[in-house]
Each structure stands twice: as C-alpha cells, then as structure tokens.
Design a protein around this motif. Structure first.
Motif, PDB file in Angstrom:
ATOM      1  N   HIS A  20      12.850 -18.409   5.227  1.00 23.77           N
ATOM      2  CA  HIS A  20      14.298 -18.301   5.076  1.00 23.77           C
ATOM      3  C   HIS A  20      14.529 -17.712   3.690  1.00 23.77           C
ATOM      4  O   HIS A  20      14.123 -18.306   2.690  1.00 23.77           O
ATOM      5  CB  HIS A  20      14.948 -19.681   5.190  1.00 23.77           C
ATOM      6  N   ASP A  41      22.320  -4.302   7.620  1.00 18.58           N
ATOM      7  CA  ASP A  41      21.668  -4.897   8.788  1.00 18.58           C
ATOM      8  C   ASP A  41      20.624  -3.923   9.361  1.00 18.58           C
ATOM      9  O   ASP A  41      19.478  -4.314   9.636  1.00 18.58           O
ATOM     10  CB  ASP A  41      22.722  -5.250   9.835  1.00 18.58           C
ATOM     11  N   VAL A  56      14.186 -13.168  13.034  1.00 21.55           N
ATOM     12  CA  VAL A  56      14.613 -14.206  13.958  1.00 21.55           C
ATOM     13  C   VAL A  56      16.134 -14.262  13.950  1.00 21.55           C
ATOM     14  O   VAL A  56      16.772 -14.266  14.994  1.00 21.55           O
ATOM     15  CB  VAL A  56      14.004 -15.577  13.585  1.00 21.55           C
ATOM     16  N   THR A  57      16.702 -14.303  12.763  1.00 29.71           N
ATOM     17  CA  THR A  57      18.155 -14.263  12.640  1.00 29.71           C
ATOM     18  C   THR A  57      18.529 -13.661  11.284  1.00 29.71           C
ATOM     19  O   THR A  57      17.771 -13.789  10.313  1.00 29.71           O
ATOM     20  CB  THR A  57      18.790 -15.659  12.839  1.00 29.71           C
ATOM     21  N   GLU A  59      22.146 -12.922   8.869  1.00 32.83           N
ATOM     22  CA  GLU A  59      23.586 -13.057   8.671  1.00 32.83           C
ATOM     23  C   GLU A  59      23.957 -12.431   7.335  1.00 32.83           C
ATOM     24  O   GLU A  59      23.474 -12.859   6.288  1.00 32.83           O
ATOM     25  CB  GLU A  59      23.987 -14.529   8.699  1.00 32.83           C
TER      26      GLU A  59
END
Length: 144
Positions: A20, A41, A56-57, A59
């Motif tokens: 993370h 992005d 994975v993700t 934001e």
C-alpha cells in the motif's frame, strides 16, 4: 470479507507481495483532478505493466494517491514508490505546464508504504512460535 491469496511464481520461488503506497503533491496542493487525474491513472498502470506488477486498486484524490500493488520479490518498497513517482512526475509536468509553474516539483519527497498480505503479522508470529508444537515437528525432534 475473505481475502483471496494470489501467489505469483518466479524463478526460485513463489511469493505474494502486496504494497500500500501513498504519496502527495508538493505542499499537498490539490492539483490531481480532471484530466491530470485521468492521465495519472493511465501512467501508473503503464508503469506497473512495464514492470509486471499488478494494480489491485488505485484511488487518485485531489491531494494524494493511494495505490495497492502486487510486486516482484526483487523490488523494494522504495523502488516501487519511486518508479511511480519519478515517471509520473516527468510525464505530467511535460503534458500539463501549469504543474511546472505552481510547484518546484510535482511530488513531495516522502511517501508512505506498508506491506499488505492475506495473513496478519499476529498469525505469522503465532505460526512460527508454535512450530515445535506440531506433531510432525515433535517426531523430527524425537518426541513421541
């Protein structure tokens, strides 16, 4: 919610490494919106593909980026974070001149990184601490 373990095979081993990562624009300015956020992005996904890392993700908020990425065992947390920060800074500042005029650099020099896994640290600690309590280990030590 159960987390599915997704292992990746490499020469010499198998791993499940997740990270993370959070980083912010210089002075925490809210400049990551609209076309800048969309392009950021794209660039992050491009850099991940280049290295074979899995997003994975992701934001993007106006004043920070949160990323959960699975990476290879040879890439350190600092390497992963700096690959994303360096590449995106260079390209975004070329494509969006207002990012050059408002700030001396796009990103703050710091970042946050934490390893992420399907197993908690407490579970790993308990697993290691109880190795000699397992029946097959007792037999190996000669304990009936």
């Amino acid at each position: 919610m159960a987390v599915t373990r997704k292992v990746r095979r490499f020469s010499g081993g198998v791993c499940d490494l997740g990270l993370h990562v959070v980083w912010c624009p210089k002075y925490r300015r809210p400049v990551l919106d609209g076309r800048v956020a969309q392009r950021l992005d794209e660039l992050i996904r491009q850099k991940a593909d280049e290295h074979g890392w899995e997003i994975v993700t992701l934001e993007t908020m106006p004043d920070r980026v949160h990323l959960f990425v699975r990476h290879d065992p040879k890439s350190s947390a600092s390497y992963v974070a700096n690959q994303f920060k360096g590449f995106t800074s260079r390209v975004l500042r070329e494509e969006f001149p207002h990012l050059k005029s408002r700030m001396p650099t796009l990103w703050s020099s710091s970042y946050f990184a934490a390893s992420v896994g399907a197993v908690s640290a407490a579970t790993v600690e308990r697993y290691i601490d109880t190795q000699w309590e397992r029946p097959q280990k007792k037999r190996e030590r000669g304990v009936p």
